[in-house]
Write a protein that holds these residues in place. Structure first.
Motif, PDB file in Angstrom:
ATOM      1  N   UNK A 132       0.862  -1.189   0.000  1.00 35.48           N
ATOM      2  CA  UNK A 132       0.000   0.000   0.000  1.00 35.48           C
ATOM      3  C   UNK A 132       0.896   1.235   0.000  1.00 35.48           C
ATOM      4  N   UNK A 133       0.605   2.187  -0.892  1.00 36.04           N
ATOM      5  CA  UNK A 133       1.283   3.485  -0.933  1.00 36.04           C
ATOM      6  C   UNK A 133       0.198   4.543  -0.848  1.00 36.04           C
ATOM      7  N   UNK A 134       0.260   5.394   0.163  1.00 35.05           N
ATOM      8  CA  UNK A 134      -0.761   6.420   0.348  1.00 35.05           C
ATOM      9  C   UNK A 134      -0.436   7.618  -0.542  1.00 35.05           C
ATOM     10  N   UNK A 135      -1.307   7.881  -1.487  1.00 32.08           N
ATOM     11  CA  UNK A 135      -1.143   9.001  -2.412  1.00 32.08           C
ATOM     12  C   UNK A 135      -1.708  10.299  -1.838  1.00 32.08           C
ATOM     13  N   UNK A 136      -2.771  10.180  -1.051  1.00 35.95           N
ATOM     14  CA  UNK A 136      -3.404  11.353  -0.456  1.00 35.95           C
ATOM     15  C   UNK A 136      -4.165  10.931   0.794  1.00 35.95           C
ATOM     16  N   UNK A 137      -4.166  11.802   1.793  1.00 40.15           N
ATOM     17  CA  UNK A 137      -4.952  11.555   2.997  1.00 40.15           C
ATOM     18  C   UNK A 137      -4.189  10.844   4.100  1.00 40.15           C
ATOM     19  N   UNK A 138      -4.955  10.363   5.059  1.00 43.32           N
ATOM     20  CA  UNK A 138      -4.424   9.681   6.236  1.00 43.32           C
ATOM     21  C   UNK A 138      -5.283   8.435   6.463  1.00 43.32           C
ATOM     22  N   UNK A 139      -4.643   7.271   6.510  1.00 41.89           N
ATOM     23  CA  UNK A 139      -5.382   6.022   6.666  1.00 41.89           C
ATOM     24  C   UNK A 139      -4.837   5.204   7.825  1.00 41.89           C
ATOM     25  N   UNK A 140      -5.711   4.351   8.301  1.00 41.06           N
ATOM     26  CA  UNK A 140      -5.333   3.380   9.322  1.00 41.06           C
ATOM     27  C   UNK A 140      -5.489   2.012   8.674  1.00 41.06           C
ATOM     28  N   UNK A 141      -4.452   1.201   8.758  1.00 37.98           N
ATOM     29  CA  UNK A 141      -4.510  -0.150   8.212  1.00 37.98           C
ATOM     30  C   UNK A 141      -4.416  -1.117   9.378  1.00 37.98           C
ATOM     31  N   UNK A 142      -5.396  -1.994   9.484  1.00 36.81           N
ATOM     32  CA  UNK A 142      -5.424  -2.982  10.548  1.00 36.81           C
ATOM     33  C   UNK A 142      -5.093  -4.323   9.918  1.00 36.81           C
ATOM     34  N   UNK A 143      -3.971  -4.909  10.353  1.00 38.75           N
ATOM     35  CA  UNK A 143      -3.530  -6.207   9.856  1.00 38.75           C
ATOM     36  C   UNK A 143      -3.397  -7.132  11.052  1.00 38.75           C
ATOM     37  N   UNK A 144      -4.173  -8.205  11.054  1.00 42.30           N
ATOM     38  CA  UNK A 144      -4.168  -9.172  12.154  1.00 42.30           C
ATOM     39  C   UNK A 144      -4.359  -8.473  13.500  1.00 42.30           C
ATOM     40  N   UNK A 145      -5.226  -7.485  13.540  1.00 43.52           N
ATOM     41  CA  UNK A 145      -5.537  -6.771  14.771  1.00 43.52           C
ATOM     42  C   UNK A 145      -4.569  -5.663  15.145  1.00 43.52           C
ATOM     43  N   UNK A 146      -3.473  -5.534  14.416  1.00 41.89           N
ATOM     44  CA  UNK A 146      -2.467  -4.496  14.709  1.00 41.89           C
ATOM     45  C   UNK A 146      -2.710  -3.284  13.824  1.00 41.89           C
ATOM     46  N   UNK A 147      -2.757  -2.088  14.450  1.00 40.62           N
ATOM     47  CA  UNK A 147      -3.044  -0.855  13.716  1.00 40.62           C
ATOM     48  C   UNK A 147      -1.764  -0.158  13.274  1.00 40.62           C
ATOM     49  N   UNK A 148      -1.796   0.319  12.031  1.00 32.53           N
ATOM     50  CA  UNK A 148      -0.713   1.130  11.470  1.00 32.53           C
ATOM     51  C   UNK A 148      -1.357   2.376  10.880  1.00 32.53           C
ATOM     52  N   UNK A 149      -0.813   3.557  11.183  1.00 29.05           N
ATOM     53  CA  UNK A 149      -1.315   4.802  10.616  1.00 29.05           C
ATOM     54  C   UNK A 149      -0.344   5.254   9.546  1.00 29.05           C
ATOM     55  N   UNK A 150      -0.888   5.538   8.356  1.00 28.86           N
ATOM     56  CA  UNK A 150      -0.074   5.990   7.239  1.00 28.86           C
ATOM     57  C   UNK A 150      -0.576   7.330   6.730  1.00 28.86           C
ATOM     58  N   UNK A 151       0.354   8.180   6.328  1.00 26.64           N
ATOM     59  CA  UNK A 151       0.058   9.493   5.758  1.00 26.64           C
ATOM     60  C   UNK A 151       0.531   9.503   4.308  1.00 26.64           C
ATOM     61  N   UNK A 152       0.205  10.561   3.607  1.00 22.88           N
ATOM     62  CA  UNK A 152       0.629  10.729   2.221  1.00 22.88           C
ATOM     63  C   UNK A 152       2.135  10.456   2.102  1.00 22.88           C
ATOM     64  N   UNK A 153       2.496   9.613   1.142  1.00 26.70           N
ATOM     65  CA  UNK A 153       3.899   9.306   0.878  1.00 26.70           C
ATOM     66  C   UNK A 153       4.460   8.143   1.672  1.00 26.70           C
ATOM     67  N   UNK A 154       3.668   7.526   2.544  1.00 25.71           N
ATOM     68  CA  UNK A 154       4.172   6.391   3.326  1.00 25.71           C
ATOM     69  C   UNK A 154       3.616   5.083   2.772  1.00 25.71           C
ATOM     70  N   UNK A 155       4.281   3.981   3.125  1.00 23.36           N
ATOM     71  CA  UNK A 155       3.933   2.675   2.568  1.00 23.36           C
ATOM     72  C   UNK A 155       3.819   1.619   3.653  1.00 23.36           C
ATOM     73  N   UNK A 156       3.177   0.522   3.290  1.00 25.89           N
ATOM     74  CA  UNK A 156       3.127  -0.659   4.143  1.00 25.89           C
ATOM     75  C   UNK A 156       3.127  -1.876   3.227  1.00 25.89           C
ATOM     76  N   UNK A 157       3.929  -2.849   3.573  1.00 26.11           N
ATOM     77  CA  UNK A 157       4.029  -4.103   2.828  1.00 26.11           C
ATOM     78  C   UNK A 157       3.738  -5.208   3.833  1.00 26.11           C
ATOM     79  N   UNK A 158       2.773  -6.089   3.537  1.00 26.20           N
ATOM     80  CA  UNK A 158       2.404  -7.094   4.540  1.00 26.20           C
ATOM     81  C   UNK A 158       1.876  -8.369   3.911  1.00 26.20           C
ATOM     82  N   UNK A 159       1.795  -9.396   4.730  1.00 27.19           N
ATOM     83  CA  UNK A 159       1.260 -10.697   4.350  1.00 27.19           C
ATOM     84  C   UNK A 159      -0.264 -10.557   4.295  1.00 27.19           C
TER      85      UNK A 159
END
Length: 185
Positions: A132-159
Motif C-alpha cells: 500500500x502506498x498512500x497518495x493522499x490523505x491519512x489512513x489506518x490499516x489494521x492487519x491481524x488486529x495491529x493498527x498502522x497509521x499511514x500518511x501521504x507518501x508512506x507505505x506498508x508491505x504485509x502478508x
C-alpha cells in the motif's frame, strides 16, 4: 467488466434455472443488490461477487474469467473501454489499474475512500502479499488486529493472508495505490 458482470450473472443464473429470489437466498446477497448488478446500475462488492459465484457453483476466478471473455468479445466489436470498479462499503471504491488481470503476476488498484470510508475486511489465500502506498490523505490499516497509521507518501508491505482492512481516518478523501501479488480476488 462493469456491465458484463450483470450480463454474465443473468446468463448463468437463467442457465441454471434460478430466479433472482432463489439466488438471493442461496448467496445471502440482497435481492435489490442482485437486480441492480444484473441491470448494470451497480457492480457490487468483491465479497458479493464471491458469494454469488459460490451460489452458482463457481470459484471467483472462474466467475471473473468468464466476464473477462465477454470483455474480449466486446473489444473485438469496438465497444468503449471501461474501468473495472468495485465498491467496498459506502464511500469506498477500488479501480483495477490493468487489463487481463489473470494473465498477470500483480494486481495494481487504486483505493479511493471518502471521509470515514473503509474497505471490507479481507483475508487472501496463503502466499499473497500486499503493498500500500498512500497518495493522499491519512489512513489506518489494521492487519491481524495491529493498527498502522499511514500518511501521504508512506507505505506498508504485509502478508495479505492475515485479516486486514483500510480505513480513512483523515478529514479529506484518501487515495491509496494497492498492489497484490500473486493476483488474488
Amino acid at each position: 467488466m462493469y456491465m458484463n458482470i450483470g450480463l454474465y450473472l443473468r446468463k448463468v443464473r437463467k442457465a441454471q434455472g434460478m430466479t433472482l429470489l432463489q439466488l438471493s437466498h442461496k448467496s445471502k446477497v440482497q435481492l435489490a443488490t442482485l437486480s441492480r448488478i444484473e441491470t448494470g446500475k451497480m457492480t457490487g462488492t468483491i465479497e458479493s461477487h464471491q458469494q454469488i459465484a459460490h451460489a452458482l457453483g463457481l470459484s471467483l476466478p472462474q466467475f471473473y474469467s468468464e466476464i473477462d471473455k465477454l470483455d474480449t468479445a466486446q473489444k473485438a466489436s469496438n465497444a468503449p473501454e471501461r474501468t473495472d470498479l468495485f465498491m467496498h462499503e459506502k464511500g469506498t471504491s477500488s479501480v483495477i489499474l490493468t487489463k487481463d488481470i489473470f494473465a498477470k503476476r500483480m494486481l495494481p488498484s487504486m483505493i479511493i475512500m471518502k471521509r470515514n470510508g473503509k474497505t471490507q475486511k479481507e483475508e487472501l489465500k496463503a502466499g499473497c502479499e500486499k503493498f500500500i502506498y498512500v497518495l493522499a490523505g491519512k489512513v489506518e490499516i489494521i492487519v491481524a488486529g495491529e493498527k498502522k497509521v499511514l500518511h501521504k507518501g508512506t507505505t506498508l508491505y504485509f502478508d495479505a493472508s492475515f485479516p486486514h482492512y483500510i480505513k480513512n481516518i483523515g478529514n479529506d478523501e484518501a487515495r491509496c495505490l494497492c498492489v497484490v501479488t500473486p493476483v488474488s480476488l
